[in-house]
Design an enzyme around this catalytic site. Structure first.
Site, PDB file in Angstrom:
ATOM      1  N   ASP A   1       6.643  -6.128  -1.612  1.00 24.18           N
ATOM      2  CA  ASP A   1       5.578  -5.835  -0.658  1.00 24.18           C
ATOM      3  C   ASP A   1       5.325  -7.009   0.305  1.00 24.18           C
ATOM      4  O   ASP A   1       4.474  -7.859   0.068  1.00 24.18           O
ATOM      5  CB  ASP A   1       4.304  -5.470  -1.436  1.00 24.18           C
ATOM      6  CG  ASP A   1       3.171  -5.021  -0.529  1.00 24.18           C
ATOM      7  OD1 ASP A   1       3.337  -5.073   0.700  1.00 24.18           O
ATOM      8  OD2 ASP A   1       2.119  -4.643  -1.058  1.00 24.18           O
TER       9      ASP A   1
ATOM     10  N   ARG B   1       3.121   1.270  -1.469  1.00 22.96           N
ATOM     11  CA  ARG B   1       2.271   0.290  -2.172  1.00 22.96           C
ATOM     12  C   ARG B   1       2.126   0.728  -3.626  1.00 22.96           C
ATOM     13  O   ARG B   1       1.037   1.078  -4.079  1.00 22.96           O
ATOM     14  CB  ARG B   1       0.894   0.200  -1.532  1.00 22.96           C
ATOM     15  CG  ARG B   1       0.736  -0.228  -0.068  1.00 22.96           C
ATOM     16  CD  ARG B   1       1.407  -1.332   0.493  1.00 22.96           C
ATOM     17  NE  ARG B   1       0.889  -2.647   0.692  1.00 22.96           N
ATOM     18  CZ  ARG B   1      -0.054  -3.043   1.530  1.00 22.96           C
ATOM     19  NH1 ARG B   1      -0.761  -2.191   2.210  1.00 22.96           N
ATOM     20  NH2 ARG B   1      -0.336  -4.300   1.693  1.00 22.96           N
TER      21      ARG B   1
ATOM     22  N   GLN C   1       5.872  -3.532  -5.943  1.00 21.44           N
ATOM     23  CA  GLN C   1       4.955  -4.643  -5.654  1.00 21.44           C
ATOM     24  C   GLN C   1       5.672  -5.938  -5.258  1.00 21.44           C
ATOM     25  O   GLN C   1       5.245  -6.631  -4.336  1.00 21.44           O
ATOM     26  CB  GLN C   1       4.096  -4.909  -6.886  1.00 21.44           C
ATOM     27  CG  GLN C   1       2.681  -5.261  -6.529  1.00 21.44           C
ATOM     28  CD  GLN C   1       1.736  -5.106  -7.703  1.00 21.44           C
ATOM     29  OE1 GLN C   1       2.165  -4.856  -8.834  1.00 21.44           O
ATOM     30  NE2 GLN C   1       0.466  -5.245  -7.450  1.00 21.44           N
TER      31      GLN C   1
ATOM     32  N   TYR D   1      -5.973   3.166   1.383  1.00 18.25           N
ATOM     33  CA  TYR D   1      -6.051   2.897   2.811  1.00 18.25           C
ATOM     34  C   TYR D   1      -7.314   3.462   3.428  1.00 18.25           C
ATOM     35  O   TYR D   1      -7.771   4.535   3.048  1.00 18.25           O
ATOM     36  CB  TYR D   1      -4.850   3.493   3.548  1.00 18.25           C
ATOM     37  CG  TYR D   1      -3.619   2.682   3.332  1.00 18.25           C
ATOM     38  CD1 TYR D   1      -3.557   1.367   3.759  1.00 18.25           C
ATOM     39  CD2 TYR D   1      -2.518   3.223   2.690  1.00 18.25           C
ATOM     40  CE1 TYR D   1      -2.439   0.608   3.554  1.00 18.25           C
ATOM     41  CE2 TYR D   1      -1.381   2.469   2.484  1.00 18.25           C
ATOM     42  CZ  TYR D   1      -1.356   1.159   2.924  1.00 18.25           C
ATOM     43  OH  TYR D   1      -0.240   0.411   2.725  1.00 18.25           O
TER      44      TYR D   1
ATOM     45  N   SER E   1       1.853  -7.386   2.055  1.00 19.01           N
ATOM     46  CA  SER E   1       0.864  -8.152   1.282  1.00 19.01           C
ATOM     47  C   SER E   1       1.143  -9.647   1.348  1.00 19.01           C
ATOM     48  O   SER E   1       0.223 -10.440   1.541  1.00 19.01           O
ATOM     49  CB  SER E   1       0.856  -7.711  -0.184  1.00 19.01           C
ATOM     50  OG  SER E   1       0.234  -6.461  -0.289  1.00 19.01           O
TER      51      SER E   1
END
Ligand code: NAD
Length: 368
Positions: free
Chosen positions: A131, A123, A128, A230, A134
């Protein structure tokens, strides 16, 4: 030339596809060749002719089509039967999740395949655009709020009518990660009053910026704690304090949406049977953590449970029910992955690379 194959997803209930005509065109422009299985995109709203117009070859699902591919783009890992058709040394890009798909994992090892696991992409800012956790969580969070609104026998917005005033629905969201924040945003757009809680106090600002109220769980500061994106498993003390902090909001809620996950662990139980029993009949719980055991004690994966008038939904994969947009976003994530792995149009698996090193779960059949 590197050849890519996009087969039709065969898992029950899966309507998404790993590439869309727009990304097929970009892959071809990047110097690769692409074949797509007939009807692969149809459940997500992409016709065979639109793939052909983008430059893809349409093929059937014969072993030949699988064996000709250097790279396979998928949502779910191939089944045992599909894995047996792969050319030795080919690369599969998919959500691998070997703990949830042990038969596929074994078959892919046996086939000498390499696997780029989408769930293992770091992450980081550099990764990005790849990802997919997400992009799919975003979609699931949106659908969770819409599903709750459609299931609830009340309106979400405040409404003044000649027949009287309707009060806005009260929504509580557990977990303000990607899915939770999108559920908050969607419920707010529909006019609901939203409260949310998360084990990471730093998300308070994000909840408030979406128009939600953050339910704080008061804890003493622990010296030396390092902030992590996290969540870790909550202590017993935290669970007790959280239960107290949310009790009133849950009892008054029309809707509870739970999205709290802990990577690599069973989802924490945040909504006990007793807590559900404080909710009014007709209220709705949508448990997005159902696939990992559920955040609600009463959740049954893939089922609808009605307990003392409260409906508890445990959908397995809500992103798959928003197939067109979920596929568009996933396909764009995969386009970036392929560009990363084939910088000059040639497949290069550089284990020293931060992204490839983290995401390559199998390399020529060996666990990395
Ligand atoms: P996730 O799916 O792992 O968990 C969902 C949410 O549940 C998290 O916010 C977590 O803190 C929360 N949670 C877990 N246990 C809980 C408990 N007992 N009580 C209350 N809440 C609990 O999270 P995610 O959506 O994958 O996102 C994790 C983090 O990574 C977020 O901060 C997100 O913004 C960040 N992120 C960063 C990038 C990037 O930098 N490229 C990309 C995506 C996500």
């Amino acid at each position: 030339m590197v050849h890519l194959f996009i087969p039709r997803e065969t898992r029950e209930g899966e309507a998404r596809v790993a590439s869309i005509p727009e990304t097929v065109r970009s892959l071809i422009e990047a110097g690769l060749t692409v074949s797509v299985e007939t009807k692969a995109g149809l459940p997500a709203g992409f016709s065979d002719t639109s793939y052909q117009a983008a430059g893809a070859d349409l093929v059937d699902s014969s072993p030949h089509a699988w064996a000709g591919a250097d790279i396979l783009l998928k949502l779910h890992p191939p089944t045992q039967e599909e894995a047996a058709r792969l050319k030795k040394g080919s690369l599969v890009v998919c959500f691998f999740q070997p703990a949830l798909n042990p038969d596929s994992a074994e078959a892919l090892q046996g086939a000498g395949a390499s696997v780029f696991a989408m769930e293992r992409i770091p992450r980081t800012t550099a990764a990005q655009k790849m990802d997919a956790l997400s992009s799919q969580a975003n979609t699931a969070g949106y659908k969770a709020a819409v599903l709750a609104a459609a299931t609830l026998g009340r309106w979400f917005p405040l409404m003044m009518t000649a027949a009287g005033t309707v009060k806005p629905a009260k929504v509580v969201v557990f977990g303000a990660g990607v899915a939770g924040l999108q559920a908050i945003a969607t419920a707010r757009r529909l006019g609901a009053q939203v409260q949310a809680t998360d084990i990471r106090p730093e998300v308070k600002e994000q909840v408030e910026s979406l128009g939600g109220r953050f339910i704080e769980v008061k804890m003493e500061e622990r010296a030396g704690d390092e902030a992590s994106v996290y969540a870790e498993e909550a202590s017993e003390d935290y669970k007790k304090r959280q239960e107290e902090a949310v009790a009133e909001a849950v009892a008054e809620a029309d809707v509870v949406i739970t999205t709290a996950l802990v990577p690599g662990a069973k989802a924490p139980i945040l909504l006990s049977r007793e807590r559900v029993e404080t909710m009014a009949p007709g209220s709705v719980v949508v448990d997005l953590a159902a696939i990992q055991g559920g955040n609600c004690e009463l959740t049954r994966k893939g089922e609808t449970v009605i307990h003392q008038g409260v409906t508890i939904l445990g959908p397995e994969d809500l992103a798959a029910t928003v197939a067109t947009h979920a596929s568009e976003l996933y396909a764009r994530n995969l386009l970036q992955v392929v560009r990363h792995l084939c910088p000059e149009g040639k497949l290069t698996l550089d284990l020293e690379d931060e992204i490839t090193g983290a995401a390559l779960a199998l390399h020529h059949g060996k666990v990395t």
